[in-house]
Design a protein around this motif. Structure first.
Motif, mmCIF file in Angstrom:
data_model
loop_
_atom_site.group_PDB
_atom_site.id
_atom_site.type_symbol
_atom_site.label_atom_id
_atom_site.label_comp_id
_atom_site.label_asym_id
_atom_site.label_seq_id
_atom_site.Cartn_x
_atom_site.Cartn_y
_atom_site.Cartn_z
ATOM 1 N N ALA A 131 67.514 59.367 66.476
ATOM 2 C CA ALA A 131 66.572 59.798 67.509
ATOM 3 C C ALA A 131 65.978 58.593 68.241
ATOM 4 O O ALA A 131 65.891 57.490 67.695
ATOM 5 N N THR A 132 65.571 58.821 69.485
ATOM 6 C CA THR A 132 64.958 57.773 70.304
ATOM 7 C C THR A 132 63.469 58.056 70.466
ATOM 8 O O THR A 132 63.068 59.201 70.729
ATOM 9 N N VAL A 171 53.961 61.508 67.928
ATOM 10 C CA VAL A 171 54.294 61.559 66.495
ATOM 11 C C VAL A 171 53.828 60.285 65.797
ATOM 12 O O VAL A 171 54.441 59.848 64.818
ATOM 13 N N THR A 172 52.742 59.699 66.282
ATOM 14 C CA THR A 172 52.247 58.440 65.738
ATOM 15 C C THR A 172 51.892 58.581 64.267
ATOM 16 O O THR A 172 51.232 59.547 63.862
ATOM 17 N N GLY A 173 52.352 57.588 63.443
ATOM 18 C CA GLY A 173 51.922 57.517 62.064
ATOM 19 C C GLY A 173 50.564 56.834 61.984
ATOM 20 O O GLY A 173 49.811 56.775 62.964
ATOM 21 N N GLU A 174 50.256 56.305 60.819
ATOM 22 C CA GLU A 174 48.961 55.641 60.628
ATOM 23 C C GLU A 174 48.925 54.326 61.415
ATOM 24 O O GLU A 174 49.894 53.560 61.413
ATOM 25 N N VAL A 175 47.812 54.083 62.080
ATOM 26 C CA VAL A 175 47.590 52.839 62.822
ATOM 27 C C VAL A 175 46.409 52.116 62.177
ATOM 28 O O VAL A 175 45.318 52.683 62.078
ATOM 29 N N LYS A 176 46.631 50.860 61.740
ATOM 30 C CA LYS A 176 45.533 50.136 61.094
ATOM 31 C C LYS A 176 45.581 48.660 61.457
ATOM 32 O O LYS A 176 46.646 48.112 61.790
ATOM 33 N N ASP A 229 58.159 60.990 70.832
ATOM 34 C CA ASP A 229 59.590 61.283 70.685
ATOM 35 C C ASP A 229 60.200 61.666 72.024
ATOM 36 O O ASP A 229 59.519 61.666 73.056
ATOM 37 N N SER A 230 61.485 62.015 72.004
ATOM 38 C CA SER A 230 62.214 62.286 73.250
ATOM 39 C C SER A 230 61.742 63.549 73.949
ATOM 40 O O SER A 230 62.032 63.758 75.130
ATOM 41 N N PHE A 244 62.789 52.663 71.294
ATOM 42 C CA PHE A 244 63.593 52.248 70.143
ATOM 43 C C PHE A 244 64.359 53.453 69.598
ATOM 44 O O PHE A 244 63.925 54.602 69.719
ATOM 45 N N THR A 245 65.513 53.152 69.013
ATOM 46 C CA THR A 245 66.398 54.196 68.477
ATOM 47 C C THR A 245 66.629 53.944 66.997
ATOM 48 O O THR A 245 66.904 52.815 66.584
#
Length: 559
Positions: free
Chosen positions: A529-530, A503-508, A497-498, A555-556
């Motif tokens: 938020a960016t 704040v990564t979610g699930e990565v699969k 985040d800025s 990305f925003t």
């Protein structure tokens, strides 16, 4: 002329601590009486001895006997002996705001005080100590700058609290003395070679065993003593070392909490004493044996229920240093030293082997991007062939974790992933079986702190210009031209985040082994938020090839 003489007398009284008083009678000590004579210089003791009275009648006689005429630098006036120096040390030093002189102090009845008369007029009857001490005064007002100390003592559980004060004398409009006591910050208290310094409240707390102690009190200023050096004897009587200590007492029944409160120790010395204070004798169903109190019931709930493969009893647990453990001794033998919590909890055991069926929980926490991963474990104790305990920890599936009213159940790995904002949280851990608790109910405090992304953006090539109006639940699909090694994704794809929080979610990895899905966090992205998606070049294909460069894409999120 009479007015001038009166002023001189007052000055002599303040500086030399005497006022000439004669009533025509002589009050003498008995021959053979012993009087302590002490002389304290600017920085230390010059003389300290017991003098046996022969024919001495005054303080001056006693001083001359103690140190000899040749060690006294002074002159005899119509007001008696005026002392300039003793044992080679001379008073009269002056500096900014002070002048020094010899102060005359006496002890009658064990308490040191300024003498009301000069040394030549001082009678010896009832005198226990004669003290001459370098002191300072303010030269324009003659106010004392060196004060007689006082020492107060109170017992607070295992600690003896000592408070240092000074005797301050002022004068009203009629020149009547007004005496008060003020606390002394920075006084030195010496006890058996150990030196303690009083705080801003004039206090020191010391842990002392029962007995008598001498406390040497002093405060040495830069240019003069700020306190008259004195020794006080204190007596530490037999006491409960835990008095005043607060201990949590908790009683957990088969289904819920029966009692939970903080108990302040007064005269309790054992776990049994503490329990009786907490809930009262009438709420305890038990019997006292040679092994101590054996508990059957508490607060109306009785243990001893039996079923297929189990029997219940009251388990005794203690917390020291924040960690709950089974008590190694019975409640009657349990000492209160270091005890933070006393817990009695319905537990179950296997009746033929006595193996526990109710276990102490442990909670582990790992921060993974926006997610807090909590792992519930149980402490399992077995015994080897020599009956030595062997302790291990095992995952707990189906444990309940309650956080701010929300309940989460652990999976087959004992894990729960929760999205929490940064801050402190209480996590209530439990697992209720059909007939008995499978876990001891316990609360853990966790602190959530997001990991920070501290790498330089200049090390990442801009992959795409900023994407705008992205959905708050956006899943990013990253497609590679080769099949990738899933293990290499660990910490290689991140959303930041800025404020540089990860704040990564699930990565699969998708089924084609070429597409990586980066899911939005459970609580989705914040509107407006960016964020930045980072892809590290360390990602490997299955044949060991890596990316040529690291990439980033801002990305925003849509409003």
């Amino acid at each position: 002329m009479k007015k001038r003489i009166l002023s001189l007398l007052l000055i002599f009284s303040m500086i030399f601590s005497f006022m000439p008083m004669f009533d025509g009678n002589v009050y003498a000590a008995n021959s053979g009486d012993e009087i302590r004579v002490r002389i304290e210089g600017k920085t230390g003791v010059l003389f300290d001895d017991i003098i046996t009275i022969t024919d001495e009648e005054s303080g001056e006689d006693l001083l001359r006997t103690a140190i000899g005429d040749e060690e006294i630098d002074g002159e005899v006036s119509q007001y008696g002996l005026l002392i300039n120096g003793l044992l080679g040390e001379t008073a009269g030093e002056s500096g900014e705001g002070y002048t020094t002189s010899w102060g005359l102090y006496v002890s009658n009845g064990g308490e040191l005080k300024s003498s009301g008369v000069g040394i030549s007029s001082l009678q010896l009857e009832g005198l226990e100590e004669l003290l001459l001490h370098i002191k300072a005064y303010e030269p324009s007002t003659y106010e004392d700058l060196t004060f007689i100390p006082r020492l107060e003592m109170t017992q607070e559980g295992a600690y003896t609290k000592l408070t240092a004060k000074k005797v301050v004398t002022t004068y009203d409009e009629n020149w009547n003395p007004v005496t008060s006591e003020e606390i002394v910050d920075g006084a030195s208290l010496e006890i058996e070679g150990n030196i303690y310094t009083t705080d801003e409240n004039g206090e020191v707390k010391v842990e002392l065993e029962e007995g008598n102690y001498d406390v040497n009190i002093s405060k040495e200023g830069k240019d003069y003593p700020e306190l008259v050096r004195e020794t006080y004897e204190i007596t530490v009587e037999e006491h409960n070392p835990y008095e005043g200590k607060e201990i949590r007492v908790r009683i957990e029944g088969q289904n819920d909490t029966l009692f939970d409160d903080m108990i302040t120790v007064t005269d309790e010395e054992s776990g049994e004493d503490l329990l009786r204070t907490a809930i009262g004798d009438e709420e305890i169903d038990g019997e006292v044996s040679q092994y101590g109190l054996l508990i059957n019931g508490l607060l109306g709930e009785t243990a001893g229920e039996s079923g297929e493969g189990y029997t219940t009893s009251w388990g005794l647990y203690v917390s020291n240093d924040g960690m709950l453990e089974s008590s190694e001794v019975g409640i009657s033998s349990l000492q209160l030293e270091g005890l933070e919590e006393l817990l009695l909890h319905i537990k179950a055991y296997e009746p033929s082997t006595y193996a526990d069926l109710t276990f102490i929980p442990r909670l582990e926490m790992i921060q993974e991007g926006a997610y807090t991963k909590l792992t519930a474990k149980k402490v399992v104790t077995t015994y080897d062939e020599n009956w030595n305990p062997v302790i291990s920890e095992e995952m707990v599936e189906g444990a309940k974790l309650e956080i701010e009213g929300n309940i989460y159940a652990t999976d087959e790995n004992g894990e729960v992933k929760v999205e929490l904002e940064e801050g402190s949280y209480d996590v209530y851990v439990s697992k209720e079986g059909k007939n008995y608790p499978e876990l001891v109910r316990e609360t853990y405090e966790i602190i959530v702190e997001y990991s920070k992304f501290d790498e330089d953006d200049n090390n990442y090539d801009l992959w795409q210009s900023e994407n705008i109006d992205v959905k708050s639940n956006k899943t990013w699909n990253i497609v590679f031209n080769m099949e990738i090694m899933e293990d290499s994704l660990q910490d290689s794809i991140m959303v930041v985040d800025s404020e540089r929080n990860i704040v990564t979610g699930e990565v699969k990895v998708d089924s084609d082994n070429k597409t990586v899905k980066v899911m939005a966090p459970q609580n989705v992205y914040d509107a407006g938020a960016t964020y930045t998606l980072y892809i590290k070049k360390e990602i490997q294909s299955i044949d060991g090839k890596t990316l040529k460069r690291s990439l980033r894409m801002p990305f925003t999120i849509a409003e």
